[in-house]
Design an enzyme around this catalytic site. Structure first.
Site, PDB file in Angstrom:
ATOM      1  N   ILE A  12      54.264  80.827  51.238  1.00  0.00           N
ATOM      2  CA  ILE A  12      53.231  80.581  52.262  1.00  0.00           C
ATOM      3  C   ILE A  12      53.779  79.640  53.337  1.00  0.00           C
ATOM      4  O   ILE A  12      53.601  79.875  54.535  1.00  0.00           O
ATOM      5  CB  ILE A  12      51.944  80.022  51.621  1.00  0.00           C
ATOM      6  CG1 ILE A  12      51.439  80.993  50.534  1.00  0.00           C
ATOM      7  CG2 ILE A  12      50.868  79.804  52.682  1.00  0.00           C
ATOM      8  CD1 ILE A  12      50.232  80.494  49.750  1.00  0.00           C
ATOM      9  N   GLY A  36      61.941  77.551  46.685  1.00  0.00           N
ATOM     10  CA  GLY A  36      62.033  78.168  48.011  1.00  0.00           C
ATOM     11  C   GLY A  36      63.420  78.732  48.264  1.00  0.00           C
ATOM     12  O   GLY A  36      64.325  78.640  47.432  1.00  0.00           O
ATOM     13  N   TYR A 141      46.927  73.119  37.052  1.00  0.00           N
ATOM     14  CA  TYR A 141      47.320  73.356  38.451  1.00  0.00           C
ATOM     15  C   TYR A 141      46.160  73.016  39.398  1.00  0.00           C
ATOM     16  O   TYR A 141      46.316  72.241  40.353  1.00  0.00           O
ATOM     17  CB  TYR A 141      47.759  74.817  38.625  1.00  0.00           C
ATOM     18  CG  TYR A 141      47.859  75.246  40.061  1.00  0.00           C
ATOM     19  CD1 TYR A 141      48.734  74.606  40.927  1.00  0.00           C
ATOM     20  CD2 TYR A 141      47.061  76.278  40.563  1.00  0.00           C
ATOM     21  CE1 TYR A 141      48.815  74.986  42.254  1.00  0.00           C
ATOM     22  CE2 TYR A 141      47.142  76.665  41.875  1.00  0.00           C
ATOM     23  CZ  TYR A 141      48.018  76.015  42.725  1.00  0.00           C
ATOM     24  OH  TYR A 141      48.089  76.385  44.032  1.00  0.00           O
TER      25      TYR A 141
HETATM   26  N1  UFG Z   1      47.869  89.843  36.509  1.00  0.00           N
HETATM   27  C1  UFG Z   1      48.083  90.859  35.588  1.00  0.00           C
HETATM   28  N2  UFG Z   1      49.380  91.167  35.273  1.00  0.00           N
HETATM   29  C2  UFG Z   1      50.456  90.521  35.811  1.00  0.00           C
HETATM   30  C3  UFG Z   1      50.212  89.482  36.757  1.00  0.00           C
HETATM   31  C4  UFG Z   1      48.906  89.173  37.075  1.00  0.00           C
HETATM   32  O1  UFG Z   1      47.158  91.475  35.072  1.00  0.00           O
HETATM   33  O2  UFG Z   1      51.604  90.828  35.452  1.00  0.00           O
HETATM   34  C5  UFG Z   1      46.484  89.512  36.884  1.00  0.00           C
HETATM   35  C6  UFG Z   1      46.114  88.076  36.558  1.00  0.00           C
HETATM   36  O3  UFG Z   1      45.648  87.966  35.237  1.00  0.00           O
HETATM   37  C7  UFG Z   1      45.034  87.818  37.610  1.00  0.00           C
HETATM   38  C8  UFG Z   1      45.440  88.688  38.808  1.00  0.00           C
HETATM   39  O4  UFG Z   1      46.362  89.648  38.275  1.00  0.00           O
HETATM   40  O5  UFG Z   1      43.799  88.266  37.140  1.00  0.00           O
HETATM   41  C9  UFG Z   1      46.148  87.901  39.889  1.00  0.00           C
HETATM   42  O6  UFG Z   1      47.167  87.130  39.256  1.00  0.00           O
HETATM   43  P1  UFG Z   1      48.308  86.393  40.081  1.00  0.00           P
HETATM   44  O7  UFG Z   1      49.257  85.825  39.086  1.00  0.00           O
HETATM   45  O8  UFG Z   1      48.844  87.284  41.143  1.00  0.00           O
HETATM   46  O9  UFG Z   1      47.511  85.246  40.848  1.00  0.00           O
HETATM   47  P2  UFG Z   1      46.548  84.120  40.249  1.00  0.00           P
HETATM   48  O10 UFG Z   1      45.124  84.590  40.484  1.00  0.00           O
HETATM   49  O11 UFG Z   1      46.906  83.719  38.869  1.00  0.00           O
HETATM   50  O12 UFG Z   1      46.888  82.860  41.114  1.00  0.00           O
HETATM   51  C10 UFG Z   1      47.030  82.888  42.528  1.00  0.00           C
HETATM   52  C11 UFG Z   1      47.999  81.793  42.917  1.00  0.00           C
HETATM   53  C12 UFG Z   1      47.434  80.443  42.559  1.00  0.00           C
HETATM   54  C13 UFG Z   1      46.036  80.316  43.115  1.00  0.00           C
HETATM   55  C14 UFG Z   1      45.163  81.472  42.734  1.00  0.00           C
HETATM   56  C15 UFG Z   1      43.840  81.378  43.424  1.00  0.00           C
HETATM   57  O13 UFG Z   1      49.246  81.966  42.231  1.00  0.00           O
HETATM   58  O14 UFG Z   1      48.281  79.454  43.087  1.00  0.00           O
HETATM   59  O15 UFG Z   1      45.786  82.697  43.111  1.00  0.00           O
HETATM   60  O16 UFG Z   1      42.986  82.427  43.016  1.00  0.00           O
HETATM   61  F1  UFG Z   1      45.480  79.197  42.616  1.00  0.00           F
END
Ligand code: UFG
Length: 325
Positions: A12, A36, A141
């Site tokens: 970001i 980064g 976090y």
């Molecule tokens: N997910 C899967 N499989 C994967 C990866 C993710 O099913 O291999 C799901 C997660 O469980 C979640 C969704 O996809 O439900 C999104 O997951 P991400 O890991 O892409 O993102 P997060 O929601 O965990 O977190 C992101 C940022 C954080 C922030 C958050 C705010 O990484 O820093 O969004 O909603 F806090």
């Protein structure tokens, strides 16, 4: 205006730097490159390799560059990792942020923008989530970001440092030159696109038994360029007072919907397999961004999931190994 961007080599941060430069700002990037990429830093930005854990180097940075404003991105940012390694977040994220803020106050920097998170809302009572939703961090976090939000409220009261806390929902998408490249990658959209590139066999769905329409988690996916524009609007408004905004599109998409859209965009079958829930994941996180729309006129230019995934797909196809290419 001269802006210090910590974490400006990250996903970001590097896109915000791109937008700040386009907007005519002078930019200094401070990054320890632990996550980064040097190649992500725009060539017109000055790059300083350093670590926020080192107070003396931050003071030196402030003395040498005398920034008008700070945008603070540098942090550990993974919800799941923070459940496994809480002190990396509760200690490092908070200490590094406090080092920066203390130095800012000491050197008379009066404007700070904090990269905060939707993970402040672990189990929201109402969706879409407004800024008045009670804060109950969903993970260490989220807790670390809330500690920094609270610290900034004291900088405002005691040192007249005006701040904006921007609570991002799920940042995603790419510009032509900058995209998402984490090692290891844990985020949904890049992993799905790695499957489409043939770099992984399948995507594992973390839980399909949530109380949501298709059983998978619902998130508000917001384009990183829209986030960047919000930083510029917030910075312009800062002298009128500190503020907090939720940043999302107001629409939620399930994990399965993201995978389906990625199949349409890439033309790849993208096999998906259900697996257990990931600790720390709330079922639904969708933002109300009415406050920033009303106060600053921010509207997402990329509200459509398809356009977001298309921009990410373009970047991943051009950079199949990320910035290592
Ligand atoms: N997910 C899967 N499989 C994967 C990866 C993710 O099913 O291999 C799901 C997660 O469980 C979640 C969704 O996809 O439900 C999104 O997951 P991400 O890991 O892409 O993102 P997060 O929601 O965990 O977190 C992101 C940022 C954080 C922030 C958050 C705010 O990484 O820093 O969004 O909603 F806090």
């Amino acid at each position: 205006m001269k802006i210090l961007v910590t974490g400006g080599a990250g996903y970001i941060g590097s896109v915000v730097v791109e937008e700040l430069l386009r907007d005519g700002a002078e930019v200094v990037v401070f990054d320890n490159l632990s996550q980064g990429h040097r190649a992500a830093v725009h060539h017109q930005a000055e790059f300083v390799h350093g670590d926020l854990a080192d107070r003396a180097s931050i003071d030196e940075l402030m003395r040498a560059h005398r920034p008008d404003a700070i945008m603070h991105f540098a942090a550990h940012t993974l919800v799941g990792e923070s459940m496994q390694q809480p002190f990396l977040y509760l200690h490092d994220n908070v200490m590094c942020g406090l080092n920066l803020f203390e130095s800012a106050a000491k050197h008379g920097v009066r404007r700070v923008i904090l990269s905060s998170t939707a993970n402040l809302f672990g189990a929201p009572e109402r969706v879409p989530i407004t800024e008045s939703e009670p804060v109950a961090p969903g993970s260490p976090y989220g807790e670390s970001k809330y500690a920094l939000e609270r610290a900034l409220s004291w900088l405002d009261r005691l040192y007249q440092v005006r701040s904006a806390c921007l609570r991002y929902f799920n940042a995603c998408g790419a510009t032509v030159e900058r995209g998402e490249d984490h090692h290891p990658e844990t985020h949904l959209i890049p992993i799905v696109l790695q499957v489409a590139l043939g770099q992984r066999d399948h995507i594992r769905i973390f839980g399909d038994d949530y109380d949501t329409p298709d059983g998978t988690c619902v998130r508000d996916y917001v384009h990183v360029v829209d986030l960047a524009r919000a930083h510029i609007l917030a910075l312009r408004a800062l002298d009128e007072g500190s503020r907090t905004y939720n940043l999302g599109t107001g629409r939620g998409f399930s994990v399965k919907e993201v995978i389906t859209t990625a199949r349409e965009v890439t033309g790849h079958a993208i096999p998906a397999e259900p697996g257990p829930r990931r600790p720390g994941d709330p079922a639904v996180l969708v933002a109300s961004s009415e406050r920033i729309r009303a106060e600053l006129g921010w509207t997402p230019a990329y509200p459509e999931l398809r356009a977001i995934i298309e921009s990410a797909w373009r970047w991943h196809r051009n950079h199949p190994h990320g910035y290592d290419d």
